[in-house]
Scaffold this active site. Structure first.
Site, PDB file in Angstrom:
ATOM      1  N   LYS A 186      63.581  -6.351  -0.627  1.00 46.76           N
ATOM      2  CA  LYS A 186      64.140  -5.019  -0.869  1.00 46.76           C
ATOM      3  C   LYS A 186      64.798  -4.561   0.434  1.00 46.76           C
ATOM      4  O   LYS A 186      64.578  -5.179   1.486  1.00 46.76           O
ATOM      5  CB  LYS A 186      63.066  -4.045  -1.332  1.00 46.76           C
ATOM      6  CG  LYS A 186      62.005  -3.730  -0.289  1.00 46.76           C
ATOM      7  CD  LYS A 186      61.100  -2.637  -0.803  1.00 46.76           C
ATOM      8  CE  LYS A 186      60.261  -2.052   0.301  1.00 46.76           C
ATOM      9  NZ  LYS A 186      59.431  -0.949  -0.152  1.00 46.76           N
ATOM     10  N   ASP A 244      43.641  -8.745  16.257  1.00 47.04           N
ATOM     11  CA  ASP A 244      44.225  -9.782  15.407  1.00 47.04           C
ATOM     12  C   ASP A 244      43.749 -11.149  15.886  1.00 47.04           C
ATOM     13  O   ASP A 244      43.570 -11.357  17.093  1.00 47.04           O
ATOM     14  CB  ASP A 244      45.750  -9.718  15.440  1.00 47.04           C
ATOM     15  CG  ASP A 244      46.366 -10.435  14.256  1.00 47.04           C
ATOM     16  OD1 ASP A 244      46.705  -9.752  13.262  1.00 47.04           O
ATOM     17  OD2 ASP A 244      46.480 -11.678  14.297  1.00 47.04           O
ATOM     18  N   ALA A 292      66.510  -1.568 -13.362  1.00 49.24           N
ATOM     19  CA  ALA A 292      66.560  -2.944 -13.871  1.00 49.24           C
ATOM     20  C   ALA A 292      67.217  -3.845 -12.834  1.00 49.24           C
ATOM     21  O   ALA A 292      68.038  -3.394 -12.043  1.00 49.24           O
ATOM     22  CB  ALA A 292      67.355  -2.970 -15.166  1.00 49.24           C
ATOM     23  N   CYS A 326      53.260  -7.709  -2.263  1.00 50.50           N
ATOM     24  CA  CYS A 326      52.235  -6.947  -2.995  1.00 50.50           C
ATOM     25  C   CYS A 326      52.275  -7.158  -4.507  1.00 50.50           C
ATOM     26  O   CYS A 326      51.318  -7.683  -5.076  1.00 50.50           O
ATOM     27  CB  CYS A 326      52.391  -5.462  -2.670  1.00 50.50           C
ATOM     28  SG  CYS A 326      52.287  -5.152  -0.908  1.00 50.50           S
ATOM     29  N   LEU A 354      51.275   2.372   1.079  1.00 46.96           N
ATOM     30  CA  LEU A 354      52.527   2.388   1.834  1.00 46.96           C
ATOM     31  C   LEU A 354      53.509   1.359   1.286  1.00 46.96           C
ATOM     32  O   LEU A 354      53.133   0.277   0.862  1.00 46.96           O
ATOM     33  CB  LEU A 354      52.263   2.160   3.324  1.00 46.96           C
ATOM     34  CG  LEU A 354      51.514   0.923   3.801  1.00 46.96           C
ATOM     35  CD1 LEU A 354      52.467  -0.246   3.972  1.00 46.96           C
ATOM     36  CD2 LEU A 354      50.824   1.221   5.117  1.00 46.96           C
ATOM     37  N   GLU A 370      45.589   1.495   0.709  1.00 45.68           N
ATOM     38  CA  GLU A 370      46.844   2.047   1.234  1.00 45.68           C
ATOM     39  C   GLU A 370      47.880   2.030   0.130  1.00 45.68           C
ATOM     40  O   GLU A 370      47.838   1.178  -0.750  1.00 45.68           O
ATOM     41  CB  GLU A 370      47.306   1.259   2.459  1.00 45.68           C
ATOM     42  CG  GLU A 370      47.408  -0.257   2.277  1.00 45.68           C
ATOM     43  CD  GLU A 370      48.598  -0.707   1.491  1.00 45.68           C
ATOM     44  OE1 GLU A 370      49.593   0.041   1.485  1.00 45.68           O
ATOM     45  OE2 GLU A 370      48.539  -1.789   0.877  1.00 45.68           O
ATOM     46  N   PHE A 379      61.131   3.631 -10.294  1.00 49.92           N
ATOM     47  CA  PHE A 379      60.672   2.298 -10.714  1.00 49.92           C
ATOM     48  C   PHE A 379      61.135   1.923 -12.116  1.00 49.92           C
ATOM     49  O   PHE A 379      60.480   1.208 -12.837  1.00 49.92           O
ATOM     50  CB  PHE A 379      59.144   2.152 -10.542  1.00 49.92           C
ATOM     51  CG  PHE A 379      58.818   1.885  -9.103  1.00 49.92           C
ATOM     52  CD1 PHE A 379      58.909   2.905  -8.171  1.00 49.92           C
ATOM     53  CD2 PHE A 379      58.512   0.618  -8.670  1.00 49.92           C
ATOM     54  CE1 PHE A 379      58.695   2.657  -6.826  1.00 49.92           C
ATOM     55  CE2 PHE A 379      58.287   0.364  -7.329  1.00 49.92           C
ATOM     56  CZ  PHE A 379      58.380   1.383  -6.412  1.00 49.92           C
ATOM     57  N   LEU A 380      62.306   2.444 -12.470  1.00 50.16           N
ATOM     58  CA  LEU A 380      62.943   2.045 -13.723  1.00 50.16           C
ATOM     59  C   LEU A 380      64.305   1.440 -13.417  1.00 50.16           C
ATOM     60  O   LEU A 380      65.246   1.591 -14.187  1.00 50.16           O
ATOM     61  CB  LEU A 380      63.097   3.247 -14.652  1.00 50.16           C
ATOM     62  CG  LEU A 380      61.839   3.691 -15.402  1.00 50.16           C
ATOM     63  CD1 LEU A 380      62.130   4.889 -16.289  1.00 50.16           C
ATOM     64  CD2 LEU A 380      61.263   2.546 -16.256  1.00 50.16           C
ATOM     65  N   THR A 407      44.411  -4.791  -0.019  1.00 49.16           N
ATOM     66  CA  THR A 407      44.244  -4.699  -1.476  1.00 49.16           C
ATOM     67  C   THR A 407      43.278  -5.784  -1.935  1.00 49.16           C
ATOM     68  O   THR A 407      43.524  -6.965  -1.708  1.00 49.16           O
ATOM     69  CB  THR A 407      45.609  -4.871  -2.165  1.00 49.16           C
ATOM     70  OG1 THR A 407      46.469  -3.879  -1.639  1.00 49.16           O
ATOM     71  CG2 THR A 407      45.496  -4.727  -3.667  1.00 49.16           C
TER      72      THR A 407
HETATM   73  C1  UGA Z   1      54.441  -1.673  -3.189  1.00 51.10           C
HETATM   74  C2  UGA Z   1      54.070  -0.280  -3.755  1.00 51.10           C
HETATM   75  O1  UGA Z   1      55.260   0.437  -4.108  1.00 51.10           O
HETATM   76  C3  UGA Z   1      53.272   0.530  -2.715  1.00 51.10           C
HETATM   77  O2  UGA Z   1      52.860   1.753  -3.304  1.00 51.10           O
HETATM   78  C4  UGA Z   1      52.037  -0.288  -2.319  1.00 51.10           C
HETATM   79  O3  UGA Z   1      51.264   0.389  -1.357  1.00 51.10           O
HETATM   80  C5  UGA Z   1      52.489  -1.620  -1.743  1.00 51.10           C
HETATM   81  O4  UGA Z   1      53.251  -2.330  -2.754  1.00 51.10           O
HETATM   82  C6  UGA Z   1      51.263  -2.422  -1.357  1.00 51.10           C
HETATM   83  O5  UGA Z   1      50.455  -2.734  -2.230  1.00 51.10           O
HETATM   84  O6  UGA Z   1      51.044  -2.641  -0.162  1.00 51.10           O
HETATM   85  P1  UGA Z   1      56.369  -2.610  -1.587  1.00 51.10           P
HETATM   86  O7  UGA Z   1      55.879  -3.975  -1.978  1.00 51.10           O
HETATM   87  O8  UGA Z   1      56.620  -2.316  -0.152  1.00 51.10           O
HETATM   88  O9  UGA Z   1      55.320  -1.484  -2.089  1.00 51.10           O
HETATM   89  O10 UGA Z   1      57.743  -2.396  -2.325  1.00 51.10           O
HETATM   90  P2  UGA Z   1      58.325  -1.519  -3.542  1.00 51.10           P
HETATM   91  O11 UGA Z   1      59.244  -0.522  -3.010  1.00 51.10           O
HETATM   92  O12 UGA Z   1      57.256  -1.064  -4.431  1.00 51.10           O
HETATM   93  O13 UGA Z   1      59.198  -2.620  -4.279  1.00 51.10           O
HETATM   94  C7  UGA Z   1      58.594  -3.787  -4.852  1.00 51.10           C
HETATM   95  C8  UGA Z   1      59.630  -4.612  -5.573  1.00 51.10           C
HETATM   96  O14 UGA Z   1      60.008  -4.002  -6.794  1.00 51.10           O
HETATM   97  C9  UGA Z   1      60.918  -4.845  -4.799  1.00 51.10           C
HETATM   98  O15 UGA Z   1      61.304  -6.193  -4.944  1.00 51.10           O
HETATM   99  C10 UGA Z   1      61.913  -3.917  -5.463  1.00 51.10           C
HETATM  100  O16 UGA Z   1      63.240  -4.353  -5.350  1.00 51.10           O
HETATM  101  C11 UGA Z   1      61.430  -3.972  -6.899  1.00 51.10           C
HETATM  102  N1  UGA Z   1      61.817  -2.803  -7.697  1.00 51.10           N
HETATM  103  C12 UGA Z   1      61.340  -1.566  -7.372  1.00 51.10           C
HETATM  104  C13 UGA Z   1      62.623  -2.954  -8.802  1.00 51.10           C
HETATM  105  O17 UGA Z   1      63.073  -4.073  -9.129  1.00 51.10           O
HETATM  106  N2  UGA Z   1      62.941  -1.857  -9.556  1.00 51.10           N
HETATM  107  C14 UGA Z   1      62.476  -0.626  -9.250  1.00 51.10           C
HETATM  108  O18 UGA Z   1      62.798   0.344  -9.993  1.00 51.10           O
HETATM  109  C15 UGA Z   1      61.663  -0.480  -8.120  1.00 51.10           C
END
Ligand code: UGA
Length: 438
Positions: free
Chosen positions: A323, A30, A255, A263, A152, A150, A252-253, A122
């Protein structure tokens, strides 16, 4: 395998620790000397479940090294993973200058031996060919550039890396593909997940399309939520009703207050900018962004309507991280909500189970913090829920009635049952559901 991982942020550090965990010899690099020093003392720069144990294990076994200088990672490894940041420019395009600078530094250190450079950050499609072009100009050593995006999620990053649902390898060289398969062999043996071997641009597009699609699902359900509110329908039931169709899927549905984090907002913006550059248009992605950006204001409109004025009111904000399971506040909806509340001269008292130390560095100093949920709520005119932490979900609805000055809760995560809130005498304003008025 000997692996270099450059950039020890969320992606890089998890990748380095997991590769060491499955038995590889890993050098993590780093540019921040302080971060490297901290990691050598097992001090992690962010919270991520299980990561501490993995880092400590790798350090103890001696197969996870942290270095400030890049030279060792170029000279003493076979494969170098590029995990540096790709932040957004004001235009929304990805700023790839850290990737370019790293490509130059790697080229300058190549010493005639073959290396595989792997994009893991990304990046927009065509970045791989840019890296290749940069190295070709600067070194005569043999190398290949591959893409291995990735997938993750923060909060489950270690699990997602060790038990992935797919591995995508973009490579146009058999030698590079073989080495990458060797890197992933221990993870493949355990997880048995599918591997997609494709070319570099396709792998780059898989990553951006994947995040953009998930963000689209969220904005889709949030726009349905707005309709639900107008016609007296329940978005939770709609989401369940459509999600049971396996072609749609339930995940991911949810609301709510919209997507945040490091990301989705950045990746949708970069993908839209790229689409506009190469096709002249990105109407779907722009709509996804617009719907998401409007979500915090929609929740505050409901609260203002209920309180008459936000000015002069003390608002308890529950949840700061974007989150649960992380202290990450990058692009968190809480930042927008809190800034808007302060702009309207409300006072904000915040509580989050893990993100408060980060929040104190980021949010205006006028925000005060409470040591517990109840302390935050006590005496506030209303509560606003912004992160779906389990601790909040488990609250007894009577807590709001007992502690708040006016029992009003605006919930950006739909954590509570409407009837439970009604029974507890709480005015409950959630997303895409009937407003409950005490
Ligand atoms: C996201 C993707 O889910 C990963 O697959 C990806 O690898 C990652 O970005 C990345 O590009 O590095 P992450 O940002 O850790 O992961 O978080 P998520 O769990 O996807 O949530 C993203 C946001 O969407 C959060 O603010 C969460 O609260 C919101 N969300 C998620 C909703 O509002 N509704 C949902 O149904 C799901």
């Amino acid at each position: 395998m000997r692996i270099g991982v450059v950039g020890l942020g969320h992606v890089g550090l998890v990748t380095a620790a997991c590769f060491a965990h499955v038995g590889h010899e890993v050098i993590g690099v780093d540019s921040s000397a302080e971060r490297v020093e901290d990691l050598r003392r097992n001090k992690l720069p962010f919270f991520e479940p299980h990561l501490q144990v993995l880092v400590e294990g790798g350090r103890r076994r001696g197969n996870l090294h942290f270095e400030h200088d890049l030279t060792g990672a170029v000279h003493r490894t076979d494969v170098i993973f590029i995990c540096v940041g790709t932040p957004a420019l004001p235009t929304g395009e990805a700023d790839l200058s850290q990737i370019e600078a790293l490509a130059v530094q790697i080229a300058e250190r190549m010493n005639g031996e073959y290396r595989v450079l792997v994009e893991k950050s990304t990046v927009p499609v065509t970045t791989g060919s840019r890296i290749e072009q940069t190295l070709r100009r600067l070194t005569s050593s043999r190398f290949d550039v591959a893409s291995n995006p990735e997938f993750l999620c923060e909060g489950s990053a270690v699990h997602d890396t060790l038990a992935p649902d797919r591995i995508v390898l973009g490579s146009s060289s058999e030698e590079a593909t073989r080495l990458l398969m060797d890197v992933y062999r221990p993870i493949l043996d355990r997880s048995g997940c599918p591997v997609i071997v494709t070319d570099v641009p396709t792998a780059e597009l898989i990553k951006h399309s994947s995040n953009a699609f998930l963000a689209t699902k969220i904005s889709f359900i949030n726009s349905v939520a707005e309709i639900c509110e107008r016609v007296g329908a329940d978005v939770e039931e709609v989401a369940r009703g459509i999600g049971l169709d396996p072609r749609i899927g339930e995940r991911f549905l949810k609301a709510g207050i919209g997507y945040g984090g490091s990301c989705f907002p950045k990746d949708v913006a970069a993908f839209a900018a790229l689409a506009e550059e190469v096709t002249g248009k990105a109407p779907l992605l722009r709509a996804v962004q617009r719907i998401n950006q409007a979500a915090p204001a929609r929740l505050l409109d409901k609260l203002r309507e209920e309180l008459w004025y936000l000015r002069g009111k003390r608002i308890a904000v529950l949840g700061l991280s974007f989150k649960p399971g992380t202290d990450d506040m990058r692009d968190s909806p809480s930042v927008k909500v809190i800034e808007a509340l302060l702009e309207e001269d409300s006072s904000v008292v915040a509580y989050d189970p893990v993100a408060m130390p980060k929040a104190k560095e980021l949010l205006p100093p006028t925000v005060s913090y409470a040591p517990t949920v109840e302390d935050a709520l006590r005496g506030a005119h209303a509560g606003v829920i912004l992160t779906d932490w389990k601790e909040f979900k488990e609250l007894d609805p009577s807590t709001f009635k007992r502690t708040l000055r006016f029992p009003i809760v605006a919930d950006g995560r739909n954590l509570f049952d409407l009837e439970d809130m009604r029974a507890a005498g709480v005015t409950y304003l959630s997303v895409g559901r009937e407003a409950v008025r005490a």
